[in-house]
Motif scaffolding. Structure first.
Motif, PDB file in Angstrom:
ATOM      1  N   ALA A  18       2.696   3.234  -7.619  1.00 40.45           N
ATOM      2  CA  ALA A  18       1.645   2.252  -7.904  1.00 40.45           C
ATOM      3  C   ALA A  18       1.444   2.079  -9.405  1.00 40.45           C
ATOM      4  O   ALA A  18       1.281   0.953  -9.890  1.00 40.45           O
ATOM      5  CB  ALA A  18       0.341   2.682  -7.247  1.00 40.45           C
ATOM      6  N   ALA A  19       1.478   3.173 -10.142  1.00 42.11           N
ATOM      7  CA  ALA A  19       1.327   3.095 -11.594  1.00 42.11           C
ATOM      8  C   ALA A  19       2.448   2.264 -12.202  1.00 42.11           C
ATOM      9  O   ALA A  19       2.210   1.414 -13.071  1.00 42.11           O
ATOM     10  CB  ALA A  19       1.303   4.493 -12.201  1.00 42.11           C
ATOM     11  N   ALA A  22       1.989  -1.440 -11.231  1.00 39.33           N
ATOM     12  CA  ALA A  22       0.866  -2.066 -11.930  1.00 39.33           C
ATOM     13  C   ALA A  22       1.045  -2.072 -13.444  1.00 39.33           C
ATOM     14  O   ALA A  22       0.350  -2.799 -14.149  1.00 39.33           O
ATOM     15  CB  ALA A  22      -0.428  -1.349 -11.572  1.00 39.33           C
ATOM     16  N   VAL A  24       0.331   0.479 -15.334  1.00 40.78           N
ATOM     17  CA  VAL A  24      -0.864   1.162 -15.832  1.00 40.78           C
ATOM     18  C   VAL A  24      -0.630   2.672 -15.758  1.00 40.78           C
ATOM     19  O   VAL A  24      -0.231   3.173 -14.704  1.00 40.78           O
ATOM     20  CB  VAL A  24      -2.096   0.788 -14.967  1.00 40.78           C
ATOM     21  N   LEU A  26      -1.173   6.408 -15.026  1.00 41.69           N
ATOM     22  CA  LEU A  26      -1.992   7.027 -13.987  1.00 41.69           C
ATOM     23  C   LEU A  26      -1.487   8.443 -13.753  1.00 41.69           C
ATOM     24  O   LEU A  26      -0.293   8.652 -13.591  1.00 41.69           O
ATOM     25  CB  LEU A  26      -1.872   6.195 -12.704  1.00 41.69           C
ATOM     26  N   LEU A  51      -9.478   7.611  -6.770  1.00 33.99           N
ATOM     27  CA  LEU A  51      -9.075   7.134  -8.090  1.00 33.99           C
ATOM     28  C   LEU A  51     -10.293   7.205  -9.007  1.00 33.99           C
ATOM     29  O   LEU A  51     -11.342   6.632  -8.701  1.00 33.99           O
ATOM     30  CB  LEU A  51      -8.567   5.692  -7.980  1.00 33.99           C
ATOM     31  N   ASN A  82      -7.449  -2.955 -15.004  1.00 30.98           N
ATOM     32  CA  ASN A  82      -6.417  -1.938 -14.760  1.00 30.98           C
ATOM     33  C   ASN A  82      -6.680  -1.192 -13.455  1.00 30.98           C
ATOM     34  O   ASN A  82      -5.753  -0.933 -12.683  1.00 30.98           O
ATOM     35  CB  ASN A  82      -6.342  -0.946 -15.918  1.00 30.98           C
ATOM     36  N   VAL A  86      -4.150  -1.161 -10.225  1.00 28.10           N
ATOM     37  CA  VAL A  86      -3.641   0.071  -9.616  1.00 28.10           C
ATOM     38  C   VAL A  86      -4.026   0.128  -8.140  1.00 28.10           C
ATOM     39  O   VAL A  86      -3.212   0.483  -7.284  1.00 28.10           O
ATOM     40  CB  VAL A  86      -4.158   1.316 -10.372  1.00 28.10           C
ATOM     41  N   THR A  87      -5.245  -0.224  -7.821  1.00 25.04           N
ATOM     42  CA  THR A  87      -5.700  -0.204  -6.430  1.00 25.04           C
ATOM     43  C   THR A  87      -4.874  -1.167  -5.578  1.00 25.04           C
ATOM     44  O   THR A  87      -4.433  -0.809  -4.476  1.00 25.04           O
ATOM     45  CB  THR A  87      -7.198  -0.564  -6.349  1.00 25.04           C
TER      46      THR A  87
END
Length: 114
Positions: A18-19, A22, A24, A26, A51, A82, A86-87
């Protein structure tokens, strides 16, 4: 941001994917953290994460949450964007997983009650 992954090590791969998706940064924290709603799911064998921003960073602005210093001026729109990115990326990664892959997230869990 940091994902508290509740002693479900397989969730780290989802967090990392996911990081990357995105764009971003994490991190993730493996130890079980009982002070959150996600902990109730984790205790009952449901892989869960939380998160959070400012985890393990006492100087972070999030130290003001639920205090007199909790005012709109401490929020930065870029950080909220951000977190949203990520979500959404986590949801996208999970939706692309098969039932078998989702079931495998439980493997290796050491969470109390699992």
């Amino acid at each position: 941001m940091c994902a508290l992954i509740s002693e479900y090590p397989a969730l780290a791969d989802i967090v990392d994917s996911a990081a990357q998706k995105a764009g971003v940064p994490l991190s993730h924290w493996l130890p079980f953290m009982p002070n959150s709603d996600h902990a109730n799911f984790a205790k009952h064998g449901i892989p869960a994460l939380r998160l959070v921003a400012g985890f393990n960073k006492p100087e972070s602005r999030v130290r003001h949450i639920l205090s007199r210093g909790d005012i709109p001026d401490i929020i930065k729109e870029s950080e909220m964007r951000n977190a949203l990115a990520v979500t959404c990326a986590m949801a996208s990664v999970a939706l692309e997983m098969s039932d078998q892959q989702l079931d495998a997230l439980k493997a290796g869990a050491t969470c109390p009650g699992v």
